[in-house]
Design an enzyme around this catalytic site. Sequence first.
Site, PDB file in Angstrom:
ATOM      1  N   GLU A   1       0.444   1.710   0.207  1.00 42.65           N
ATOM      2  CA  GLU A   1      -0.354   2.939   0.308  1.00 42.65           C
ATOM      3  C   GLU A   1      -1.832   2.599   0.212  1.00 42.65           C
ATOM      4  O   GLU A   1      -2.227   1.710  -0.554  1.00 42.65           O
ATOM      5  CB  GLU A   1       0.046   3.906  -0.807  1.00 42.65           C
ATOM      6  CG  GLU A   1      -0.571   5.288  -0.710  1.00 42.65           C
ATOM      7  CD  GLU A   1       0.049   6.261  -1.701  1.00 42.65           C
ATOM      8  OE1 GLU A   1       1.306   6.280  -1.793  1.00 42.65           O
ATOM      9  OE2 GLU A   1      -0.689   6.967  -2.396  1.00 42.65           O
TER      10      GLU A   1
ATOM     11  N   ASP B   1      -5.384   4.757  -0.290  1.00 43.92           N
ATOM     12  CA  ASP B   1      -5.754   6.118  -0.713  1.00 43.92           C
ATOM     13  C   ASP B   1      -7.247   6.393  -0.736  1.00 43.92           C
ATOM     14  O   ASP B   1      -8.016   5.610  -1.299  1.00 43.92           O
ATOM     15  CB  ASP B   1      -5.282   6.372  -2.156  1.00 43.92           C
ATOM     16  CG  ASP B   1      -3.786   6.477  -2.293  1.00 43.92           C
ATOM     17  OD1 ASP B   1      -3.115   6.708  -1.289  1.00 43.92           O
ATOM     18  OD2 ASP B   1      -3.301   6.329  -3.425  1.00 43.92           O
TER      19      ASP B   1
ATOM     20  N   GLU C   1      -8.938   9.746  -2.475  1.00 50.92           N
ATOM     21  CA  GLU C   1      -8.686  10.985  -3.206  1.00 50.92           C
ATOM     22  C   GLU C   1     -10.017  11.541  -3.698  1.00 50.92           C
ATOM     23  O   GLU C   1     -10.765  10.847  -4.401  1.00 50.92           O
ATOM     24  CB  GLU C   1      -7.750  10.745  -4.390  1.00 50.92           C
ATOM     25  CG  GLU C   1      -6.322  10.418  -3.973  1.00 50.92           C
ATOM     26  CD  GLU C   1      -5.409  10.197  -5.174  1.00 50.92           C
ATOM     27  OE1 GLU C   1      -4.317  10.803  -5.193  1.00 50.92           O
ATOM     28  OE2 GLU C   1      -5.793   9.437  -6.082  1.00 50.92           O
TER      29      GLU C   1
END
Length: 293
Positions: free
Chosen positions: A106, A108, A110
């Site tokens: 993953e 990311d 955010e």
Amino acid sequence: MASYIWTVLLGLLFMVSGTLGGAPRKPVDVPFGRNYVPTWAFDHIKYFNGGSEIQLSLDKYTGTGFQSKGSYLFGHFSMQIKMVPGDSAGTVTAFYLSSQNSEHDEIDFEFLGNRTGQPYILQTNVFTGGKGDREQRIYLWFDPTKEYHSYSVLWNLYQIVFFVDDIPIRVFKNSKDLGVRYPFNQPMKMYSSLWNADDWATRGGLEKTDWSKAPFVASYKSFAIDGCEASVEAKFCATQGKRWWDQKDFQDLDSYQYRRLAWVRHKFTIYNYCTDRTRYPAIPPECNRDRDI
């Protein structure tokens, strides 16, 4: 004569600054439906200008999200986003790549909301083989709620680079030779979502979502994906070595980009797992290579 002098000066500049060639190509704007589909709470997504712009909405009942139609092994993935304005404490706007199994990879972005007048926090993380815990947090050098800004990931066999408006804010190099797992054989889909995370997002959960301010709205446009599309079971990219993001210029940052990365690291970084000796008494092996110390 003047043009000759200018040419010489440019040549000297390039000699001093190093080879310039690592900036991502400008994405081609395409509508939402070209590459993406809604995943949940379809009625919380609004479409404008033929799908060239969308808005995600969060209320006390639900958030919403979308994902790419295809899965990809490497590429350049970008989006222009205008974050939730005003009092956004407790909300998270996420933009990330993820594979589909238990030992997942993953990558990311955010965006952690905050009380009115306080800056947004951008958190990045990289999971490899199901292991994350590589958080970095920065303040942005602009208000991300006022205008659209570009957020992108360049992912190839050599490095993962997080960009904000083409400024590199983080690099995660392939450090398999140091015993660090790297995402290279699990195709990933692109996701984005707007959701409530007031148990952790703002001041570690101390600031709760003020539902009287709902709905919270994030806006998106420019839904470009320039990646190697692959089936979920694929272990390699069929066009390996043939795409622009796979060439030598993109195996490392150039000297100008490293200076911009250092600027972000020194002026805007508020947390870096590489320097957290409580969590990591020994420096994680990738951190020196990623120039994160």
